[in-house]
Write a protein that holds these residues in place. Structure first.
Motif, mmCIF file in Angstrom:
data_model
loop_
_atom_site.group_PDB
_atom_site.id
_atom_site.type_symbol
_atom_site.label_atom_id
_atom_site.label_comp_id
_atom_site.label_asym_id
_atom_site.label_seq_id
_atom_site.Cartn_x
_atom_site.Cartn_y
_atom_site.Cartn_z
ATOM 1 N N TYR A 53 -5.847 -6.630 9.631
ATOM 2 C CA TYR A 53 -4.723 -6.990 8.765
ATOM 3 C C TYR A 53 -3.703 -7.819 9.536
ATOM 4 N N ASP A 154 3.960 -2.490 -0.574
ATOM 5 C CA ASP A 154 2.796 -2.514 -1.468
ATOM 6 C C ASP A 154 3.122 -3.224 -2.785
ATOM 7 N N ASN A 159 0.317 -6.262 3.391
ATOM 8 C CA ASN A 159 -0.621 -5.289 3.961
ATOM 9 C C ASN A 159 0.162 -4.053 4.396
ATOM 10 N N SER A 175 -0.379 3.821 1.745
ATOM 11 C CA SER A 175 -0.793 2.701 2.606
ATOM 12 C C SER A 175 -2.257 2.371 2.372
ATOM 13 N N SER A 176 -2.604 1.126 2.600
ATOM 14 C CA SER A 176 -4.003 0.704 2.452
ATOM 15 C C SER A 176 -4.863 1.284 3.564
#
Length: 296
Positions: A53, A154, A159, A175-176
């Motif tokens: 990321y 987000d 990211n 969170s991703s």
């Protein structure tokens, strides 16, 4: 929720910490710290995603933003500040944001970490964009300030990564990529500046360093974009040039000056026996990667 967090639990090995001899305390702390590397090893796939990321953000002219409170926030600021001399980045490329502002580096900012709106507001203030990567840091994994920051990030498609020290951390839901470093109860109950802080610092080192490798800030295993802002860094620059090109100290010094104190430019100049302008053009065409500049 605190009574359910491993980072707040009582360590059974240090129940009599106040009665232990100094040597025994040190040995115990050393033994407990051994858990840190195992905890990190178990999260390498998630750490890799965080690095990917970050590299993607850098290549898109985006930034790496650390967000945290207390010890976690200070660690983020520390890593961000160190990127400037180590990798020659701008102070904007990697930023550390701490609940309560920079004053909180030196003294506690009571209540700041409990307000999720402040986390979002601080990211708005720096004009966060979808090109950026935000890494939220909190040992507990539940700090409202950090969660608010992740939610805002987000919402604008930036990211998002979280680093916590508890399993199934609340922050991971926002969170991703959720990095959960399970280092266990602290020797001093609840003092997450110990194992938790050590684990977080190591992971931040891994993310920022590997990402800088990924955008050409390293050749072989040398820093080639460092800023020679003091005598030590000037001498390190010259030694690095010597090691990478095989020239003597006087030659390295000469090319260091001819390259306007740009280590990677000096390397290309020496190895290709070209001018500073040609070296700079080659590096620009190679997106800053020394190996690619030499191979053109």
């Amino acid at each position: 929720m605190l009574d359910k967090l491993t980072t707040e639990a009582q360590n059974q090995h240090s129940m009599h910490l106040d009665q232990m001899p100094v040597k025994d305390i040190l040995c115990l702390m050393n033994q407990e710290d051994e858990q840190v590397l195992t905890a990190i090893k178990n999260q390498l796939p998630q750490i890799e995603k965080a690095v990917q990321y970050t590299i993607a953000s850098f290549k898109d002219q985006g930034r790496l933003i650390y967000v945290g409170a207390g010890t976690s926030g200070r660690l983020g600021v520390l890593d961000a500040v160190e990127c400037v001399p180590t990798f020659g980045t701008s102070s904007e490329m990697v930023k550390g944001i701490i609940a309560g502002g920079m004053k909180a580096l030196y003294e506690a900012a009571e209540g700041a970490e409990d307000n999720p709106k402040l986390g979002a507001a601080d990211l708005k203030e720096i004009q966060l964009s979808e090109k950026d990567t935000v890494i939220g840091i909190a040992a507990s994994g539940r700090t409202p300030y950090v969660i608010g920051a992740l939610q805002y990030a987000d919402s604008i498609n930036a990211n998002t990564v979280s680093i916590s020290c508890n399993k199934d951390a609340v922050m991971s839901e926002y969170s991703s990529v959720g990095i959960e470093l399970q280092t266990g109860p602290e020797v001093l109950t609840g003092s997450t500046r110990l194992k938790s802080g050590t684990a977080q610092k190591i992971v931040l080192n891994m993310i920022s360093t590997t990402a800088m490798v990924g955008i050409g800030k390293v050749y072989q295993n040398f820093m080639v974009d460092l800023k020679p802002t003091n005598e030590k860094l000037v001498e390190r620059s010259k030694r690095n040039i010597m090691e990478m090109t095989g020239v003597d100290y006087e030659t390295a010094t000469s090319y260091f000056e001819k390259s306007n104190h740009q280590v990677k430019v000096a390397i290309v100049m020496i190895l290709l026996q070209c001018s500073c302008e040609v070296a700079e053009n080659r590096l620009e065409n190679a997106n800053g990667f020394v190996r690619d500049a030499l191979a053109q």
